[in-house]
Structures are given as C-alpha cells and as structure tokens.
Design an enzyme around this catalytic site. Structure first.
Site, PDB file in Angstrom:
ATOM      1  CE  LYS A 144      -5.860  -3.387  -0.097  1.00 28.78           C
ATOM      2  NZ  LYS A 144      -6.206  -1.980  -0.270  1.00 28.78           N
ATOM      3  CG  ASP A 178       7.500   5.745 -11.366  1.00 21.36           C
ATOM      4  OD1 ASP A 178       8.043   4.756 -11.891  1.00 21.36           O
ATOM      5  OD2 ASP A 178       6.311   5.761 -11.012  1.00 21.36           O
ATOM      6  CB  SER A 207      -0.962  -0.038   1.195  1.00 20.08           C
ATOM      7  OG  SER A 207      -1.982   0.910   1.061  1.00 20.08           O
TER       8      SER A 207
END
Length: 717
Positions: free
Chosen positions: A509, A495, A484
């Site tokens: 998740k 990224d 999560s």
C-alpha cells in the site's frame, strides 16, 4: 462443518460541462424499467446525484494520480465492474439480460461525463428484480421440502463463478439454483443441523435478502454505480454517500467502538480486511483477514440477521453497539472449502485503548557455540500518536517514536542487549510522521520517504535530528499484513543498510488519498504515491525481505497486487542517503544458516504443513453434491486439521486431542476466555529473527556498532 482457526495537466475539457446537468435524466438508452413488476419499486436518480456525478468526473480526470480519459474503453471497464459488483458470482442475471444492457453500455461514456445516470439505474433496477425472482425461486424450493432433492447423484457445483459466463436463460438459472440450494442444505447437514432447522435457517436467509432488496433506495444505486466508476482509476478511490460522509472512513469506524476490524465490500459479502491491534476481535482471536460475514446477532436477539447483500455501512451499524455488549458474527472463514462452511464468533464490544496498541519490548537469550546473546525485541502493533494530548501541550503524550526511544534506552543501558529485532508483522500503518520519526532513531539524519503528487512534484520527508537511539545491528520482521507506514520504515532501514528485513513480502500500500467534498457526499481520491529513498515505490510491490519466511496468508486474496487496477510499481530518482552497512558479503551465508535451522525446526515443518493444506484447499474449485462423498471429504479435512493441531500440541509438550470435536470444544473455551488461539508462528519467527541477528554478529563483529560507510545517490535498480 465448522473450522476453527504521472503528471496530469489540468486542461479544459468542456466549458459548458456544468450546464449539462439540466438535460433530461431519462434521456439515454432504452428503458428497462417496464420489465420490472410490482415486487420491486424501481429507484430513480436525483438532480443532486447527477451534479455529483459531474463533479466526480472532473476530479477523476484532473486530480487523480492516474491520467486517463472517460472514453468508450473506460466505460467498458465501468460496465464490467458494475456487473461484477451487482452479480459477481453470475447467479442472478442471464445472457439475455446482458444483451439487453448493451445499448446502455454503448452510451455509458457520454453519460458518465455529463451526469446522465439512467444507464446505471436501469441496470441496477433489473438486477434487483432478478434477485427477488431468485429468492422467490429458492423459497419455493424450500416450501416443497428437502425430500425432492437428490443427494446421491454425481453432481458437482463450481465454488467460484466469477470467471464464468452468465447462464443463457431462466431455465438454466433454475438448474444452477437447484444446485445452490442442495449445496447449502449439505453444508448445514454437515454442521449437524436437522432438516427442519435447515429449512428454517435457509428460509430466514432468503427472506432477509428479499426484504433487503425491497428496501433499496436511490442512494444505493448511485453509490454502487459511482464506485464502479471511481474504481476504474484505482481501488482506493471511492465515493461516499452523504450518510457515509459523516464518518467517511467506514473501515476505521469499527476501531473506535465496536469490534476493532477493518471491513470492505466483497460482492454480496462484507469481508474482513484486517484486525485493529489491541481491539476486541484481535484479543478474542478467532476472526481473521479475508473472513466473510454472513450474519450478525445481538446478545438480546434469538435469531441472527442475515447480511448477505447488505451495504457496508448497514453491516457496520449492526456490528456497532454499546461497550461491554456481545455481538455474534457468523462468518465464512478464509480457509473454508466453500461458502456453506461457517462458524460463529462471539466478540465483546469495547474501545481500542491506546495503551493496548503501544510498543512493547522483551529480551530473548540465545546460546550459540558456548556464547550467549541477548536480543532485544520491540513489537510495534501500529504507528500511533495521541494527537489530542499533543495539541494540549502534554509533555508526556504517547507516540510510537517516544515509546520506542524509551524502550531502546532500557534495552541498551539496563539490559545490555547485543542486537535488536523490530517486529512490524500485522502492523497496518498509521501516522506517517511517526514512521518518519521512527526511522530517525536509527540514522544520524537524512531523508526517509519521498511523496510524488499527481502534478509530478516530489516532496521528501527527512529526519532532522542527528541523535541516534540505537546504533547497533537490527532485524525488521514483516509479513503480508505490514502496510503503509510499516513499509516506509522497513524500506528505509533496508535502503540505509541499517538492518535486514526478514519475513514475507509486505502488503504494497504505497498510495496517499485525500477526501474532497461534493455537493452530495464525498470523494476519496488517490493523489500521491510513496517512494523509498532509493527511488522505488512501495506501491504494489511492497518491501521484499532480505530473508524470506513463508506465510499462511493467501497473497492472491490479500495485498495490493491482489486488487483490481491497483496503481503499478514504478521508480523515480533516488535521493542522497547514507549506506551504513553492506550485507552482500554475508547474505548468502545468513540465508544458508536460516534454511538449515528451518529444515530442522518442528515449528517450521508444522507451518509448512499448514501452508500446504491451505494451498490445497484453495485449489479446490468444485465440490460434490453427493452427501456420502461430501462427508468423506469433510472427514479428510477434519483429520488434516486435527493432525496439525496435535502436532502443535506435541511441540508444546501438551496431550493430543482425542478427536476433532475435542479440539473444537477447547478452542471455543479459549475464545470464551478471551485468550484467542495461540499462534506459535509468532514465537518461533521472533526467535528466528534473534538467531539471524546472532548470525550477523558472529559473521562480522563490526556490526556491534554500525557506522556510515558511504553515500548513495544512484537511481534505484
């Protein structure tokens, strides 16, 4: 033997839907209740439950992220899932029963749309009666004594029957249960129990299961049936009964005062999903993910309460208790060879204190080619925030981001570290805004995560603060239990090119749930998905590390991609974001250096031995019911475990254990002293993260202060 260690258009389906609740509740299918005799009182649905069924159907069709209709195809899935929940191991029902259910299955789609609950209740009642029959059969065998059983044959028993067919008839089921009793007896004998004690323990177990069935209520059937229904959308969409709605998130209830464990139902068992950082179970050190709870014993009770077949909320109630008291859990360990292998774990109940979940730091010193590197390590067990103190205006309220900022200032200004390792292993997530703010400590400003709702609207969360708390190189450590909010942070760092992600594939998740009140209970429903700034979802796939380190965790049992009907991975448009560093020019060299170190590392060789050992055990599908063969098999397992334990002690410069029993005694003593079992994997992987950081600095000195190099706007690959 003991082991230690989509867009959804809201469209009208039927304007008369709300009136259908007044149809007769018993008007569908051929009643099976006539087959149920006095041993079990059949439960029946209520008007309130029928109305709740209709509301659940509406919510699922019109607001869930996954767009699907309630048709015959879906009803087939509900039917199969329902039977999996009620008899997942195919040990109570027969093929004759399944044939009897076919008329109910044929009418289930219409029934689910219109609040006709009789199909689900008919099936439920039949299964409960069959369970009582099996318990009576097992108790009858035990009454006749253990001398009747043959433990010298070449018989074997299949450990996992979830993929098999049901037995054809009662006679075949009797033969199966004869094997099950023999297997249970062997398991107890190999634990060192005498036959009289075995009969007492197994009799108590089966009598407890029988008594539990006799106490079943209408709400038990309704909750089981509705969760089979909601689960065909995704595994995180659940119905909570009115009783459970008082604290709808049962998984987290134990983290408040109890043992600090996240639990879920797994067929007849209650399974540990994860441990709450800083909680009593995590501190004690013996309970682990995928362990299944067999019984619960209070400190003032002489005998444990068998909880196989119990509802999750009832198991939670047993495990909860006064702070400072001790609860004993008998569990089937995740790495057990079969369900008869159990261990007992004593855990002192307590509250999870915020300070025990707080981020912490240390500095490790590495010497490479005559040059010293100071690497700062920040361990973040969870994404936390003291909301009460925040709302009261306390300027010193605790939160992950505030604590990490303070630690970074010390590492940078006082300890002059060259690089940073952020440890997110076993971090199951927490406050979303903290993940967003934490990313902001490492970038100038920009988007951190995208959230796409069921109506196809995309919300972008961003860091608006241009200040940067750490502009140097970093490594983020993750594992399968990183989930999560942890995945949001690790994905953003990857990224942005702010650092390398090292470890094993994360949990996956990437969905967001909302809780909606019903006339009867509540519905937790998946309505959104998380997406990285590069456009790829964290759902199902998680975050793939740049440099992989294998893990002991069984990914076939733990992780989003191990869950039935988990929402799939997909991608949306990327949002413009800065790229701070391009690692493509050095990643191959970093991987080669890492592989060379691990080839020479005794800790890694030991970890690989453990992984291989666990993998071999997972491949075991049958066990012998021959006592001599079973003892030989146990001795082989114990020898492997002792060899691994002594290899670990050798690495630490400690004397080896003389026997398996000595190893068990030591580990029980460690647990009793609340030290838990030391996990050497953690130390050497943190150290390896530091070495990777030093490699990065050696290969490119520009990393000492990473500056933005370009802006990414393209769609994710």
């Amino acid at each position: 033997m003991k082991i230690k260690n989509m867009p959804i258009a809201f469209r009208a389906r039927s304007i008369a839907l709300g009136l259908l609740v007044f149809l007769p509740l018993a008007g569908i299918g051929t009643s099976l209740s006539a087959n149920i005799e006095g041993a079990y009182t059949a439960v029946t649905p209520t008007i309130e439950q029928a109305r709740a069924n209709i509301l659940i159907s509406r919510q699922l069709q019109f607001t869930h992220f996954r767009d699907q209709a309630i048709n015959d195809e879906l009803a087939d899935e509900v039917f199969d899932d329902y039977l999996d929940y009620l008899d997942g191991q195919r040990v109570y029902l027969t093929q004759e029963d399944i044939r009897d259910f076919q008329p109910l299955k044929a009418e289930m789609a219409a029934a689910l749309r219109t609040g006709q609950l009789q199909p689900g209740f008919e099936i439920y009642n039949r299964v409960q009666q069959r369970i009582i029959e099996r318990m009576d059969y097992a108790l009858g065998l035990l009454d006749d004594g253990l001398d009747q059983f043959d433990f010298s044959s070449d018989d074997e028993i299949l450990l996992d029957r979830s993929e098999t067919e049901w037995e054809p008839d009662q006679e075949a089921l009797d033969k199966l249960w004869n094997k099950r009793i023999r297997n249970a007896v062997l398991g107890q004998r190999l634990n060192g129990s005498g036959d009289d004690e075995i009969i007492e323990v197994l009799t108590r177990r089966y009598e407890s299961q029988r008594k539990r069935v006799s106490q079943m209520r209408s709400e038990d059937a309704f909750q089981a049936y509705m969760n089979a229904f909601t689960g065909t959308w995704d595994p995180h969409t659940n119905y909570f009964s009115p009783r459970n709605s008082e604290n709808f998130n049962i998984n987290m209830s134990l983290s408040l005062e109890g043992i600090g464990a996240v639990l879920q139902s797994d067929n007849e068992y209650t399974k540990v999903v994860r441990l709450v950082p800083g909680g009593p179970a995590a501190r004690q050190g013996q309970l682990g993910p995928a362990d299944r709870i067999v019984s619960v014993k209070q400190e003032d009770d002489d005998t444990p309460t068998n909880v196989i077949g119990w509802r999750l909320d009832e198991v939670v109630d047993l495990i909860r208790g006064p702070r400072g008291s001790t609860v004993t859990l008998e569990v089937v360990p995740a790495n057990a060879s079969d369900e008869t292998v159990t261990r007992s774990i004593d855990i002192k109940r307590d509250k999870v204190k915020l300070e025990e979940q707080s981020a912490s730091s240390e500095v490790i010193e590495l010497e490479r080619n005559g040059e010293k590197y100071l690497i700062g390590v920040i361990d973040i067990p969870t994404f936390y925030a003291d909301f009460q103190a925040m709302q009261q205006g306390d300027p010193n309220y605790k939160s992950t981001t505030r604590d990490v900022r303070r630690l970074l200032e010390k590492l940078r200004n006082e300890q002059n570290v060259d690089g940073l390792v952020v440890d997110l292993r076993n971090n199951g997530g927490g406050a979303l805004h903290e993940a967003n703010d934490l990313v902001g400590l490492f970038i100038d400003q920009g988007p951190t995560v995208q959230i796409r709702s069921s109506d196809n609207q995309v919300q972008v969360l961003s860091d608006q603060d241009p200040s940067v708390a750490w502009d140097g190189p970093m490594v983020v450590l993750v594992n399968r239990m990183s989930a999560s909010a942890s995945e949001i942070f690790a994905g953003a760092i990857q990224d942005y090119g702010r650092g390398l992600v090292v470890g094993s594939q994360t949990f996956g998740k990437g969905t967001v749930q909302a809780v909606r009140s019903l006339n009867h209970g509540q519905l937790k429903i998946t309505q959104s998905k998380f997406y990285r700034v590069s456009g790829g979802s964290t759902q199902h796939r998680g975050v793939i590390p740049d440099i992989e380190i294998p893990s002991r965790v069984d990914t076939t049992r733990i992780g989003e991609d191990a869950l039935e009907r988990a929402l799939p991975w997909d991608q949306i448009e990327a949002v413009p974001h800065t790229r701070y560093f391009d690692f493509s020019g050095m990643i191959d060299e970093l991987r080669d250096r890492h592989a060379s170190r691990f080839d020479e590392s005794p800790e890694f060789r030991l970890l690989q031995q453990e992984i291989d050992f666990l993998r071999e055990q997972r491949k075991t599908t049958m066990v012998s019911l021959n006592e001599d063969q079973r003892r030989d098999y146990q001795q082989q397992l114990e020898h492997r475990q002792l060899t691994i334990a002594n290899a670990r002690r050798e690495i630490k410069g400690e004397e080896p254990f003389e026997s398996f029993e000595a190893m068990e005694e030591y580990e029980e003593q460690q647990a009793a002293e609340a030290h838990g079992n030391e996990d050497d994997e953690l130390d050497f992987i943190v150290r390896e993260g530091g070495h990777i950081m030093a490699d990065m600095l050696e290969l490119d000195r520009r990393m000492a202060s990473i500056l933005p190099v370009d802006t990414v706007t393209a769609k994710a690959e």
